[in-house]
Design a protein around this motif. Structure first.
Motif, PDB file in Angstrom:
ATOM      1  N   VAL A  87      29.544  -3.487  51.519  1.00  0.00           N
ATOM      2  CA  VAL A  87      30.946  -4.161  50.175  1.00  0.00           C
ATOM      3  C   VAL A  87      31.044  -5.381  51.364  1.00  0.00           C
ATOM      4  O   VAL A  87      31.300  -6.872  50.886  1.00  0.00           O
ATOM      5  CB  VAL A  87      31.886  -3.374  50.555  1.00  0.00           C
ATOM      6  CG1 VAL A  87      32.912  -4.043  49.707  1.00  0.00           C
ATOM      7  CG2 VAL A  87      31.212  -2.170  49.719  1.00  0.00           C
ATOM      8  N   ARG A  88      30.936  -5.623  52.423  1.00  0.00           N
ATOM      9  CA  ARG A  88      31.910  -6.666  53.404  1.00  0.00           C
ATOM     10  C   ARG A  88      30.716  -7.910  53.191  1.00  0.00           C
ATOM     11  O   ARG A  88      30.773  -8.891  52.753  1.00  0.00           O
ATOM     12  CB  ARG A  88      32.219  -6.401  54.811  1.00  0.00           C
ATOM     13  CG  ARG A  88      33.378  -5.678  55.077  1.00  0.00           C
ATOM     14  CD  ARG A  88      34.219  -6.863  55.008  1.00  0.00           C
ATOM     15  NE  ARG A  88      35.754  -6.191  55.487  1.00  0.00           N
ATOM     16  CZ  ARG A  88      36.736  -6.673  55.144  1.00  0.00           C
ATOM     17  NH1 ARG A  88      36.808  -7.675  54.582  1.00  0.00           N
ATOM     18  NH2 ARG A  88      37.958  -6.258  55.511  1.00  0.00           N
ATOM     19  N   GLU A  89      29.549  -7.463  53.573  1.00  0.00           N
ATOM     20  CA  GLU A  89      28.174  -8.202  53.269  1.00  0.00           C
ATOM     21  C   GLU A  89      27.918  -8.633  52.095  1.00  0.00           C
ATOM     22  O   GLU A  89      27.747  -9.342  51.382  1.00  0.00           O
ATOM     23  CB  GLU A  89      26.997  -7.525  53.796  1.00  0.00           C
ATOM     24  CG  GLU A  89      26.773  -7.288  55.512  1.00  0.00           C
ATOM     25  CD  GLU A  89      26.186  -5.874  55.948  1.00  0.00           C
ATOM     26  OE1 GLU A  89      25.451  -6.300  57.261  1.00  0.00           O
ATOM     27  OE2 GLU A  89      25.148  -6.237  54.933  1.00  0.00           O
ATOM     28  N   LYS A  95      30.109 -14.516  47.522  1.00  0.00           N
ATOM     29  CA  LYS A  95      30.835 -16.152  47.480  1.00  0.00           C
ATOM     30  C   LYS A  95      30.170 -17.551  47.412  1.00  0.00           C
ATOM     31  O   LYS A  95      30.596 -17.567  46.348  1.00  0.00           O
ATOM     32  CB  LYS A  95      31.604 -15.673  48.442  1.00  0.00           C
ATOM     33  CG  LYS A  95      33.128 -14.527  48.370  1.00  0.00           C
ATOM     34  CD  LYS A  95      34.029 -14.501  49.390  1.00  0.00           C
ATOM     35  CE  LYS A  95      35.314 -13.880  49.711  1.00  0.00           C
ATOM     36  NZ  LYS A  95      36.244 -13.835  50.485  1.00  0.00           N
ATOM     37  N   ARG A  96      29.488 -16.937  48.691  1.00  0.00           N
ATOM     38  CA  ARG A  96      28.614 -17.872  47.939  1.00  0.00           C
ATOM     39  C   ARG A  96      27.536 -18.439  47.377  1.00  0.00           C
ATOM     40  O   ARG A  96      27.159 -19.546  47.547  1.00  0.00           O
ATOM     41  CB  ARG A  96      27.700 -18.103  49.801  1.00  0.00           C
ATOM     42  CG  ARG A  96      28.091 -18.143  51.090  1.00  0.00           C
ATOM     43  CD  ARG A  96      27.687 -18.203  52.682  1.00  0.00           C
ATOM     44  NE  ARG A  96      26.512 -16.976  52.666  1.00  0.00           N
ATOM     45  CZ  ARG A  96      26.416 -15.833  53.452  1.00  0.00           C
ATOM     46  NH1 ARG A  96      27.695 -15.510  53.250  1.00  0.00           N
ATOM     47  NH2 ARG A  96      25.110 -15.029  53.534  1.00  0.00           N
ATOM     48  N   LEU A  97      27.383 -17.084  46.907  1.00  0.00           N
ATOM     49  CA  LEU A  97      26.460 -17.282  45.398  1.00  0.00           C
ATOM     50  C   LEU A  97      26.836 -18.217  44.397  1.00  0.00           C
ATOM     51  O   LEU A  97      26.721 -19.158  43.820  1.00  0.00           O
ATOM     52  CB  LEU A  97      26.058 -15.936  44.984  1.00  0.00           C
ATOM     53  CG  LEU A  97      24.947 -16.017  44.198  1.00  0.00           C
ATOM     54  CD1 LEU A  97      23.848 -16.428  44.354  1.00  0.00           C
ATOM     55  CD2 LEU A  97      24.836 -14.788  43.207  1.00  0.00           C
ATOM     56  N   ASN A 107      17.765 -12.858  50.281  1.00  0.00           N
ATOM     57  CA  ASN A 107      18.730 -11.621  50.915  1.00  0.00           C
ATOM     58  C   ASN A 107      17.909 -10.131  50.683  1.00  0.00           C
ATOM     59  O   ASN A 107      17.669 -10.081  50.006  1.00  0.00           O
ATOM     60  CB  ASN A 107      19.733 -11.313  50.964  1.00  0.00           C
ATOM     61  CG  ASN A 107      20.667 -10.911  49.887  1.00  0.00           C
ATOM     62  OD1 ASN A 107      20.253 -10.809  48.836  1.00  0.00           O
ATOM     63  ND2 ASN A 107      21.814 -11.283  50.360  1.00  0.00           N
ATOM     64  N   GLU A 108      18.482  -9.649  51.256  1.00  0.00           N
ATOM     65  CA  GLU A 108      17.995  -8.018  50.831  1.00  0.00           C
ATOM     66  C   GLU A 108      18.460  -6.982  49.997  1.00  0.00           C
ATOM     67  O   GLU A 108      18.087  -6.077  49.900  1.00  0.00           O
ATOM     68  CB  GLU A 108      18.188  -7.275  52.054  1.00  0.00           C
ATOM     69  CG  GLU A 108      19.096  -6.767  52.364  1.00  0.00           C
ATOM     70  CD  GLU A 108      20.416  -7.424  53.371  1.00  0.00           C
ATOM     71  OE1 GLU A 108      21.116  -6.818  54.042  1.00  0.00           O
ATOM     72  OE2 GLU A 108      20.099  -8.816  53.329  1.00  0.00           O
ATOM     73  N   SER A 138      37.806  -8.161  49.122  1.00  0.00           N
ATOM     74  CA  SER A 138      38.167  -8.853  50.955  1.00  0.00           C
ATOM     75  C   SER A 138      39.607  -8.880  51.068  1.00  0.00           C
ATOM     76  O   SER A 138      39.688  -8.447  52.163  1.00  0.00           O
ATOM     77  CB  SER A 138      37.511 -10.069  50.913  1.00  0.00           C
ATOM     78  OG  SER A 138      36.952 -10.824  49.922  1.00  0.00           O
ATOM     79  N   ASP A 139      40.272  -9.629  50.388  1.00  0.00           N
ATOM     80  CA  ASP A 139      42.070  -9.321  50.609  1.00  0.00           C
ATOM     81  C   ASP A 139      42.103  -7.844  51.023  1.00  0.00           C
ATOM     82  O   ASP A 139      42.592  -7.744  51.710  1.00  0.00           O
ATOM     83  CB  ASP A 139      42.357 -10.466  50.170  1.00  0.00           C
ATOM     84  CG  ASP A 139      42.363 -11.466  50.239  1.00  0.00           C
ATOM     85  OD1 ASP A 139      41.096 -11.789  51.115  1.00  0.00           O
ATOM     86  OD2 ASP A 139      43.024 -12.820  49.466  1.00  0.00           O
ATOM     87  N   GLY A 140      42.176  -7.146  49.862  1.00  0.00           N
ATOM     88  CA  GLY A 140      42.189  -5.837  50.191  1.00  0.00           C
ATOM     89  C   GLY A 140      41.547  -5.102  51.130  1.00  0.00           C
ATOM     90  O   GLY A 140      42.325  -4.003  51.499  1.00  0.00           O
TER      91      GLY A 140
END
Ligand code: ZN
Length: 156
Positions: A87-89, A95-97, A107-108, A138-140
């Motif tokens: 989930v982090r990755e 976000k970058r996308l 990426n994979e 992500s903040d959560g």
């Protein structure tokens, strides 16, 4: 919805907007966070229950524009059942996308409908709408991992 978004992306986004996935409350959530994008008036609430290091259930209630709702729906669809590490990755990648620092296929991850979010970068004013659910998640997660009280996330 912008007419110049490519048709495929637009259809995918509209489908998620009309039939939002994960639009529900979660019982006894471990993670709970609210996000606001004052620029557009989007607001949402994410709840998730974690079991054995995986997202067992996730719900998002979104009151916002089509892009914010569609992005939230896609998040709920792809995150469920995934490990916290994934989930982090995935969150960082998406976000970058959206911001335009990354392309799909680089990426994979099996992005599926999420590829449509790449189309949003052409409309800078909409980027915050698409980012809101991912930032709020992500903040959560951060707060949950640190055992901290959760604050409302804002795109500002
Ligand atoms: Zn919006």
């Amino acid at each position: 919805m912008e007419n110049t978004l490519n048709d495929l992306y637009r259809d995918i986004l509209l489908d998620h907007y009309k039939y939002p996935r994960g639009n529900r409350s979660v019982e006894s959530p471990d993670i709970e966070n609210e996000g606001q994008n004052p620029l557009c008036g989007d607001s949402l609430k994410i709840q998730a229950r974690i079991k054995d290091g995986k997202v067992e259930d996730i719900g998002i209630k979104c009151t916002g524009c089509a892009i914010c709702s569609a992005s939230s729906s896609m998040l709920a669809e792809i995150i469920i059942g995934k490990s916290i590490t994934t989930v982090r990755e995935l969150t960082n990648f998406v976000k970058r996308l959206i911001k335009g620092d990354e392309k799909h296929g680089s990426n994979e991850f099996e992005l599926g409908d999420l590829e449509a979010l790449e189309g949003v970068r052409k409309f800078p004013v909409r980027i915050k709408c698409a980012l809101l659910s991912w930032t709020t998640l992500s903040d959560g997660l951060d707060a949950w991992e640190k055992g901290e009280e959760i604050k409302v996330s804002s795109t500002e």
